[in-house]
Design an enzyme around this catalytic site. Structure first.
Site, PDB file in Angstrom:
ATOM      1  N   GLU A 150      38.956  40.227  41.609  1.00  0.00           N
ATOM      2  CA  GLU A 150      40.215  40.303  41.880  1.00  0.00           C
ATOM      3  C   GLU A 150      40.474  41.289  43.007  1.00  0.00           C
ATOM      4  O   GLU A 150      40.992  42.335  43.140  1.00  0.00           O
ATOM      5  CB  GLU A 150      41.242  40.808  40.669  1.00  0.00           C
ATOM      6  CG  GLU A 150      41.025  39.836  39.699  1.00  0.00           C
ATOM      7  CD  GLU A 150      42.116  40.451  38.569  1.00  0.00           C
ATOM      8  OE1 GLU A 150      42.371  41.354  38.290  1.00  0.00           O
ATOM      9  OE2 GLU A 150      42.636  39.475  37.828  1.00  0.00           O
ATOM     10  N   GLU A 308      40.169  33.288  34.293  1.00  0.00           N
ATOM     11  CA  GLU A 308      40.448  34.042  33.198  1.00  0.00           C
ATOM     12  C   GLU A 308      41.900  33.720  32.636  1.00  0.00           C
ATOM     13  O   GLU A 308      42.953  33.552  33.523  1.00  0.00           O
ATOM     14  CB  GLU A 308      40.646  35.507  33.740  1.00  0.00           C
ATOM     15  CG  GLU A 308      39.457  36.298  33.791  1.00  0.00           C
ATOM     16  CD  GLU A 308      39.809  37.866  34.595  1.00  0.00           C
ATOM     17  OE1 GLU A 308      40.677  38.256  34.063  1.00  0.00           O
ATOM     18  OE2 GLU A 308      38.628  38.463  35.201  1.00  0.00           O
TER      19      GLU A 308
HETATM   20  C1  GLA Z   1      42.138  41.097  35.277  1.00  0.00           C
HETATM   21  C2  GLA Z   1      40.341  41.455  35.360  1.00  0.00           C
HETATM   22  C3  GLA Z   1      39.778  41.872  34.295  1.00  0.00           C
HETATM   23  C4  GLA Z   1      40.559  42.286  33.124  1.00  0.00           C
HETATM   24  C5  GLA Z   1      41.990  41.707  32.887  1.00  0.00           C
HETATM   25  C6  GLA Z   1      42.887  41.975  31.882  1.00  0.00           C
HETATM   26  O1  GLA Z   1      42.053  39.501  35.282  1.00  0.00           O
HETATM   27  O2  GLA Z   1      39.841  40.669  36.426  1.00  0.00           O
HETATM   28  O3  GLA Z   1      38.647  42.319  34.357  1.00  0.00           O
HETATM   29  O4  GLA Z   1      41.082  43.681  33.457  1.00  0.00           O
HETATM   30  O5  GLA Z   1      42.667  41.657  33.963  1.00  0.00           O
HETATM   31  O6  GLA Z   1      43.834  41.406  31.711  1.00  0.00           O
END
Ligand code: GLA
Ligand code: ZN
Length: 672
Positions: A150, A308
């Site tokens: 991210e 995710e």
């Molecule tokens: C993001 C991050 C993860 C985690 C999630 C929690 O997407 O990439 O490491 O922190 O959020 O929602």
């Protein structure tokens, strides 16, 4: 290069076994088998473990994690782990820590905390990526590389200031060109030396916050620079990986409608796109869908990975609602319907400590396999195993495109005037939603995309019109297509300089209108707009349109411009150019968009079922799939519009027969 080749949809998610004693790992794998989990994202935050000090790399843990995965036939999406720097790096090289918008040099803490211009950071991150690639290229478990995590945020340190100046030199070559682009004669800003240029921050051009700048051109360029600076970090790691591993696809997890980074600048460098889907609570389902379609649009419509999503709840919000029974399955099928070729969770086992201990996980702190969440995950795992390869590589046959443009997003939201409450994603979503709920498949594409495959192009609040876009839109209309633009479109060039022409600038001839004035009002002021039988509400911005060939389709009902056009249509060649001069409410947007789509027979057969989402994919062998998603908690009764077989139940329905979807139910129809 495309996404990794697999024989089914990779299913699994972020897995951090380094947080537990190795005794737990065997149990993890037992649970993974039970849940149909075959893919593990590993190493996202293990830098401090893998490199405990500058001179030591210790792969013991990762070796064991990958070897164990391989033993069980599971594949690994291996992260380079460079999103959270280890304490020793920050201590040794304080410049690795970011300087924030207020000019405060941070000390060690959190994650996503590195300065993208710091050579200490880049060197260490690249070296780590190289060591990982050297060690694990060819490992039987390795499926994909996941660089960093991210990417985002900005830094305002002196190193970044220097890097910004270098970036500007490369872009403009001369100070004259830069002064011209930034319109620096305004407020006596003419630069005579590159060293005089400062990053736009609270200490320099900004006066209330990141959206309030004295010079839009400077702030726009800083957003572009930040995009490129972080991309540079990604590319450094990718190159290091490629030196040892020429074959394994590389990605990083993006965040959909994430304002700080222009993902279109990143897209060519990703082997495949992936993103993390955490829709705002209470958002309509089209909000997540927009993120999927935007991500799919990064790679010309190629399938992407859902890297995710939470199986149950998030932890970072003030209030973190639980996914209701059936909602996880529905959200996952929605991702697949929009082009996802992988379905991964954050996270597989819940963290015991720190800020994500309340974040949902496939396996909770008690380690049970009889929770509702585990069982829903496992049920979905079985469904995806049964589905096998059917949807892999399938593409979306969209005939409608929505132009999405980070430059316009930035420019609109850092603009002084006409209206701060106009938010780019809200207007874009309103038009996207209207098209999707009408049953049209939509490609969300950059303004540079080839528009020839499309019948309809939507250009909401496209504040900047760049390059040859106006000519390409006109060509599309002349050959019979429809283009829809809205208020605050085509106001400025790529540097956010107003066009020295009638509004809407280069689109004025195509739209057949001229706008001399616009009125902005507080959010609670509604002007009724007559649209055929409908009276829609309009808010925020009211442009006063003087038709120059266009015909009025809707008119304002109030104020001194009552009776003047709020929506127009201009017939040009064989097609039509529509202009919506105000922020219509959703029924108003729906009305206009459905009229545009109807001309091309793009309103779908289930468009009257508000809660039923439809999406098409066409597999590489030409099989046409129709996904039906019922977003309501009650059954949806439809009539089949084609003879089809549901891949999930094996049931066949003939055209004209009743077809019922369960509450939150899904059907994946193979169309005959
Ligand atoms: C993001 C991050 C993860 C985690 C999630 C929690 O997407 O990439 O490491 O922190 O959020 O929602
Ligand atoms: Zn910096």
């Amino acid at each position: 290069m495309t996404a990794p080749r697999t024989s089914k949809i990779p299913y699994g998610g972020d897995y951090n076994p380094e947080q537990w004693p190795e005794a737990t790992w065997a149990e993890d794998h037992r649970l993974f088998t039970k849940a149909g989990i075959d893919t593990l994202t590993v190493g996202v935050f293990s830098w401090s473990l893998t490199q405990p000090d500058p001179g030591t790399y210790d792969f013991t843990t990762l070796d064991r994690v990958l070897d164990r995965a391989a033993t069980h036939g599971r594949r690994v999406c291996l992260a380079t782990g460079t999103a959270a720097v280890p304490p020793w790096l920050a201590k040794r090289h304080p410049e690795v820590n970011r300087t924030d918008f207020e000019g405060r040099r941070h000390r060690y803490g959190q994650r996503h905390n590195f300065c993208p211009a710091s050579t200490a950071y880049r060197g260490a991150a690249t070296a780590l990526a190289a060591r990982l690639a050297e060690r694990y290229a060819g490992h039987p478990a390795l499926l994909a590389w996941h660089i960093n995590n991210e990417y985002g945020g900005a830094c305002y340190c002196d190193l970044c200031a220097d890097a910004f100046r270098a970036w500007l030199r490369a872009r403009y070559e001369t100070l004259d060109a830069l002064n011209d682009a930034w319109w620096t004669t305004f407020w006596s800003h003419r630069y005579t030396d590159w060293d005089q240029i400062e990053p736009p921050s609270a200490l320099t051009e900004h006066w209330r916050g990141p959206d309030h700048t004295a010079f839009q051109g400077i702030t726009l360029d800083y957003h572009r620079f930040t995009t490129d600076a972080l991309l540079g970090c990604f590319l450094g790691e990718k190159e290091a990986i490629r030196a040892h591993d020429p074959d394994t696809p590389v990605t990083t997890n993006l965040m959909g409608l994430y304002r700080p980074l222009d993902y279109h600048r990143w897209a060519p460098h990703l082997d495949f796109a992936s993103w993390d889907n955490y829709p705002p609570p209470d958002a309509p389902p089209t909000r997540a869908a927009l993120g999927h379609d935007l991500t799919r649009g990064l790679k010309d419509g190629a399938p992407f990975w859902l890297m995710e999503q939470t199986p149950s709840t998030t932890a970072c919000r003030d209030v973190n609602p639980l996914r209701r029974p059936g909602e996880l399955r529905l959200a996952t099928w929605q991702a697949i319907a929009h082009g996802a070729d992988a379905a991964l969770y954050f996270q597989l086992r819940a963290s015991r400590g720190a800020c994500e201990k309340y974040h949902g996980a496939v396996v909770g702190h008690a380690g049970r396999d009889d929770t509702r969440v585990f069982q829903e995950v496992a049920e979905l795992g079985r469904e995806l195993s049964d589905l096998g390869a059917t949807t892999l590589g399938a593409r979306t046959p969209a005939r409608t495109a929505l132009l999405f443009d980070w430059d316009s997003w930035w420019a609109l939201e850092i603009s002084d005037g006409p209206s701060r409450p106009v938010r780019y994603p809200d207007v874009v979503h309103a038009y996207y939603r209207a098209a999707r709920e009408a049953g049209a498949d939509v490609d969300v594409v950059p303004v540079t995309a080839d528009l020839t495959p499309y019948d309809v192009v939507l250009a909401p609040v496209l504040h900047l019109v760049k390059g040859d876009l106006a000519a390409r839109l006109e060509a599309l209309v002349r050959r019979g297509g429809s283009v829809l633009a809205t208020f605050l479109t085509a106001r400025c060039d790529e540097h956010d300089r107003a066009f020295p022409a009638d509004v809407p600038g280069p689109l004025a001839p195509l739209m057949g209108i001229r706008i001399d004035e616009w009125d902005a009002r507080p959010e609670d002021v509604v002007n009724p707009v007559r649209l055929g039988d409908l009276t829609a509400g309009a808010r925020l911005v009211f442009e006063i349109v003087r038709p120059r060939g266009a015909e009025p389709v809707g008119t304002y009902g109030a104020d001194f411009y009552a009776g003047t056009p709020a929506v127009t249509r201009h017939r040009v060649g064989a097609g039509e150019a529509w202009y919506v001069a105000t922020a219509l409410d959703q029924p108003g947007v729906d009305h206009v968009v459905r009229r545009v789509l109807a001309r091309h027979d793009l309103v779908g057969p289930h468009a009257d079922h508000a809660a039923v989402e439809t999406a098409h994919r066409v597999t590489p062998d030409g099989t046409r799939l129709l996904f039906l998603l019922n977003h309501a908690p009650e059954p949806a009764r439809l009539t089949a519009h084609a003879t089809a077989e549901d891949l999930l139940t094996g049931r066949r329905t003939d055209r004209g027969e009743p077809l019922t979807l369960d509450p939150h139910g899904v059907a994946v129809l193979r169309l005959r």
